[in-house]
Design an enzyme around this catalytic site. Structure first.
Site, PDB file in Angstrom:
ATOM      1  N   GLY A 144       0.594  -1.144  -0.129  1.00  0.00           N
ATOM      2  CA  GLY A 144      -0.065   0.129   0.074  1.00  0.00           C
ATOM      3  C   GLY A 144       0.918   1.241  -0.078  1.00  0.00           C
ATOM      4  O   GLY A 144       0.289   2.502  -0.311  1.00  0.00           O
ATOM      5  N   SER A 170       2.486  -5.477  -3.624  1.00  0.00           N
ATOM      6  CA  SER A 170       1.043  -5.760  -3.427  1.00  0.00           C
ATOM      7  C   SER A 170       0.737  -7.103  -3.662  1.00  0.00           C
ATOM      8  O   SER A 170       1.588  -7.877  -4.296  1.00  0.00           O
ATOM      9  CB  SER A 170       0.208  -4.736  -3.820  1.00  0.00           C
ATOM     10  N   CYS A 171      -0.613  -7.570  -3.132  1.00  0.00           N
ATOM     11  CA  CYS A 171      -0.991  -8.766  -3.611  1.00  0.00           C
ATOM     12  C   CYS A 171      -1.201  -9.175  -4.885  1.00  0.00           C
ATOM     13  O   CYS A 171      -0.814 -10.157  -5.350  1.00  0.00           O
ATOM     14  CB  CYS A 171      -2.153  -9.079  -2.722  1.00  0.00           C
ATOM     15  N   ASN A 172      -1.951  -8.157  -5.654  1.00  0.00           N
ATOM     16  CA  ASN A 172      -1.914  -8.021  -7.064  1.00  0.00           C
ATOM     17  C   ASN A 172      -0.564  -8.406  -7.559  1.00  0.00           C
ATOM     18  O   ASN A 172      -0.354  -9.201  -8.656  1.00  0.00           O
ATOM     19  CB  ASN A 172      -2.806  -7.097  -7.534  1.00  0.00           C
ATOM     20  N   ARG A 174     -11.455  -7.619  -5.271  1.00  0.00           N
ATOM     21  CA  ARG A 174     -12.258  -7.518  -4.232  1.00  0.00           C
ATOM     22  C   ARG A 174     -12.637  -6.166  -3.840  1.00  0.00           C
ATOM     23  O   ARG A 174     -11.647  -5.526  -3.782  1.00  0.00           O
ATOM     24  CB  ARG A 174     -11.781  -8.706  -3.221  1.00  0.00           C
ATOM     25  N   GLY A 206       0.542  -2.580 -13.444  1.00  0.00           N
ATOM     26  CA  GLY A 206       1.731  -2.824 -14.578  1.00  0.00           C
ATOM     27  C   GLY A 206       3.192  -2.130 -14.022  1.00  0.00           C
ATOM     28  O   GLY A 206       3.993  -2.678 -13.643  1.00  0.00           O
ATOM     29  N   HIS A 209      -8.999 -11.983  -5.200  1.00  0.00           N
ATOM     30  CA  HIS A 209      -9.075 -11.121  -6.663  1.00  0.00           C
ATOM     31  C   HIS A 209      -8.976 -12.409  -7.684  1.00  0.00           C
ATOM     32  O   HIS A 209      -8.496 -13.303  -7.581  1.00  0.00           O
ATOM     33  CB  HIS A 209      -7.613 -10.238  -6.884  1.00  0.00           C
TER      34      HIS A 209
HETATM   35  P1  NAD Z   1      -5.378  -3.231   8.280  1.00  0.00           P
HETATM   36  O1  NAD Z   1      -6.390  -2.154   8.484  1.00  0.00           O
HETATM   37  O2  NAD Z   1      -6.052  -4.474   8.165  1.00  0.00           O
HETATM   38  O3  NAD Z   1      -4.479  -3.438   9.413  1.00  0.00           O
HETATM   39  C1  NAD Z   1      -3.644  -2.285   9.869  1.00  0.00           C
HETATM   40  C2  NAD Z   1      -3.536  -2.303  11.498  1.00  0.00           C
HETATM   41  O4  NAD Z   1      -2.635  -1.280  11.738  1.00  0.00           O
HETATM   42  C3  NAD Z   1      -4.645  -2.075  11.975  1.00  0.00           C
HETATM   43  O5  NAD Z   1      -4.551  -3.098  13.106  1.00  0.00           O
HETATM   44  C4  NAD Z   1      -4.647  -0.758  12.688  1.00  0.00           C
HETATM   45  O6  NAD Z   1      -5.191  -0.771  13.896  1.00  0.00           O
HETATM   46  C5  NAD Z   1      -2.885  -0.654  12.832  1.00  0.00           C
HETATM   47  N1  NAD Z   1      -2.417   0.805  12.857  1.00  0.00           N
HETATM   48  C6  NAD Z   1      -3.439   1.827  12.274  1.00  0.00           C
HETATM   49  N2  NAD Z   1      -2.477   3.077  12.207  1.00  0.00           N
HETATM   50  C7  NAD Z   1      -1.368   2.429  13.052  1.00  0.00           C
HETATM   51  C8  NAD Z   1      -0.298   3.122  13.380  1.00  0.00           C
HETATM   52  N3  NAD Z   1       0.072   4.468  13.331  1.00  0.00           N
HETATM   53  N4  NAD Z   1       0.794   2.489  14.041  1.00  0.00           N
HETATM   54  C9  NAD Z   1       0.535   1.007  14.307  1.00  0.00           C
HETATM   55  N5  NAD Z   1      -0.636   0.676  13.890  1.00  0.00           N
HETATM   56  C10 NAD Z   1      -1.445   1.054  13.267  1.00  0.00           C
HETATM   57  O7  NAD Z   1      -4.701  -3.303   7.042  1.00  0.00           O
HETATM   58  P2  NAD Z   1      -3.928  -4.345   6.058  1.00  0.00           P
HETATM   59  O8  NAD Z   1      -4.923  -4.926   5.315  1.00  0.00           O
HETATM   60  O9  NAD Z   1      -3.072  -5.464   7.075  1.00  0.00           O
HETATM   61  O10 NAD Z   1      -2.865  -3.517   5.307  1.00  0.00           O
HETATM   62  C11 NAD Z   1      -1.597  -3.201   5.871  1.00  0.00           C
HETATM   63  C12 NAD Z   1      -0.717  -2.839   4.646  1.00  0.00           C
HETATM   64  O11 NAD Z   1      -0.618  -3.963   3.759  1.00  0.00           O
HETATM   65  C13 NAD Z   1      -1.143  -1.831   3.471  1.00  0.00           C
HETATM   66  O12 NAD Z   1      -0.121  -1.320   3.019  1.00  0.00           O
HETATM   67  C14 NAD Z   1      -2.007  -2.769   2.577  1.00  0.00           C
HETATM   68  O13 NAD Z   1      -1.935  -1.843   1.345  1.00  0.00           O
HETATM   69  C15 NAD Z   1      -1.078  -3.766   2.506  1.00  0.00           C
HETATM   70  N6  NAD Z   1      -1.545  -5.066   1.817  1.00  0.00           N
HETATM   71  C16 NAD Z   1      -3.081  -5.359   2.211  1.00  0.00           C
HETATM   72  C17 NAD Z   1      -3.710  -6.393   1.439  1.00  0.00           C
HETATM   73  C18 NAD Z   1      -4.899  -6.813   1.947  1.00  0.00           C
HETATM   74  O14 NAD Z   1      -5.639  -7.431   1.008  1.00  0.00           O
HETATM   75  N7  NAD Z   1      -5.356  -6.458   3.067  1.00  0.00           N
HETATM   76  C19 NAD Z   1      -2.862  -7.052   0.718  1.00  0.00           C
HETATM   77  C20 NAD Z   1      -1.487  -6.720   0.401  1.00  0.00           C
HETATM   78  C21 NAD Z   1      -0.999  -5.687   1.008  1.00  0.00           C
END
Ligand code: NAD
Length: 361
Positions: free
Chosen positions: A110, A141-143, A170, A197, A222
């Protein structure tokens, strides 16, 4: 033992923490959370030291009966590396904290690519990241992970003139009631090509690829439609063998009658996977088709978990001298990546019943 801190304990963070705990060469130094919600309670129950990500948040943890091991600085100080799993954009703000401790850190997809010195996918560029001196690395990222895992072996085996993919994304994760759409199909982004891409190019810089994105009311996975113009001719059987040889690609057998992500999730749950996770790309074997040099297939990507083994490999790439192949094998073994054994057993059963001769189509 490498001490790994996990900052942000949501969808990705909780999975990364469990994956770290499963490795023989790593331990969870602790996890940091902003709020003492059910996930913080689960982290405490699992025995992970829970840190309050914000100093002023400590009293709330105490009120919730969750012992606080320290603040974010304490976690970083106790860690050999921190995996930042905070929401998109927060990782960039946290980089200064890790730098102040001279502690390496991983970031998630992200974040913008420039949050880190390098982007990472184990199949695409483990060696490059391991041999460089990057201490701040972004796991794509996942994709992007899903695309990199199939495009790298295809490039190696046949060469790629041009890859095109439509990513049917999704709307949100199962735990995100506030995401959508709930009744629409969105070109997302509307502009073409999408950013995916260029993101693939952060780990495969030479690859010619265009992507388009669509977001739908679904939470499970996805789905990608992939079209690759190869540089050399190949037939479908050879491509299936190439992709099937990848430890993080699951060739979904035709006789399993897997209609879509709901069946895949059920498959994973029936296999006893934690949280029903699918760490592998799921490529429908029956969809693999070749017309001349044009290859087509469908794959499903479990957004909540496919980046998890990649984070583990990235930890080794940054902190150790471990070779790529050795790390991937160790990560896969510790997590249980691969449906190979079950598929073989399943194939033997169906052979016995005289239903189908092969686990593949
Ligand atoms: P999420 O919202 O599920 O989890 C984030 C966590 O961080 C939560 O527990 C939140 O309370 C906590 N948080 C918020 N602010 C914070 C701070 N300042 N310090 C510490 N913790 C804090 O998010 P996620 O889906 O796990 O995504 C995390 C990262 O992974 C993002 O960069 C996202 O783009 C990436 N990502 C997500 C996915 C997905 O599908 N969920 C897939 C691949 C990558």
């Amino acid at each position: 033992m490498l001490r790994v801190g996990v900052n942000g304990y949501g969808t990705i963070g909780k999975r990364v923490a469990d994956a770290v705990a499963a490795q023989p060469d790593m331990e969870v130094a602790g996890v940091a959370k902003t709020t003492p919600n059910f996930e913080a309670e689960a982290a405490h129950r699992r025995g992970y030291p829970v840190h309050a990500a914000r100093e002023d948040g400590r009293p709330a943890f105490a009120d919730a009966g969750i012992p606080v091991a320290g603040d974010l600085d304490d976690l970083v100080a106790a860690s050999d590396i921190v995996v930042d799993c905070t929401p998109a954009g927060v990782g960039a703000e946290n980089r200064a904290v890790y730098e102040a401790h001279d502690t390496p850190a991983l970031y998630q997809g992200g974040e913008d690519a420039d949050v880190a010195d390098a982007s990472f996918n184990a199949r695409a560029n483990y060696d490059e990241v391991a041999s460089g001196d990057a201490d701040h690395v972004r796991v794509v990222s996942c994709n992007t992970t899903g695309l990199s895992r199939v495009l790298t072996p295809l490039e190696e085996a046949y060469g790629i003139e041009k890859a095109r993919a439509t990513l049917v994304r999704r709307g949100g994760d199962p735990s995100q009631p506030d995401r959508g759409p709930i009744n629409d199909i969105l070109p997302d982004p509307i502009t073409v090509p999408s950013h995916h891409g260029p993101d693939v190019n952060t780990v495969l810089p030479e690859l010619a690829i265009d992507t388009m994105g669509v977001t739908v009311p679904a939470t499970l996975m996805h789905l990608h439609t992939v079209n690759v113009t190869l540089e050399t001719e190949a037939d479908a059987a050879a491509v299936k063998e190439t992709l099937g040889g990848e430890s993080r690609v699951f060739m979904v057998p035709g006789d399993a009658r897997v209609a879509g992500p709901a069946h895949l999730k059920e498959y994973a749950q029936d296999a006893g996977r934690p949280r029903g996770d699918l760490w592998e790309n799921c490529v429908w074997s029956e969809s693999v088709s070749v017309e001349g040099r044009d290859l087509y297939f469908f794959q499903a990507i479990h957004q909540e978990s496919d980046v998890v083994p990649e984070n583990i490999d990235a930890i080794r790439a940054v902190c150790t001298e471990t070779e790529a192949a050795e790390s991937v094998v160790e990560t896969n073994r510790a997590l249980g990546v691969g449906f190979g054994d079950e598929t073989d057993e399943r194939s033997a059963v169906t052979d016995g019943e005289g239903v189908t001769a092969s686990a593949d189509d």
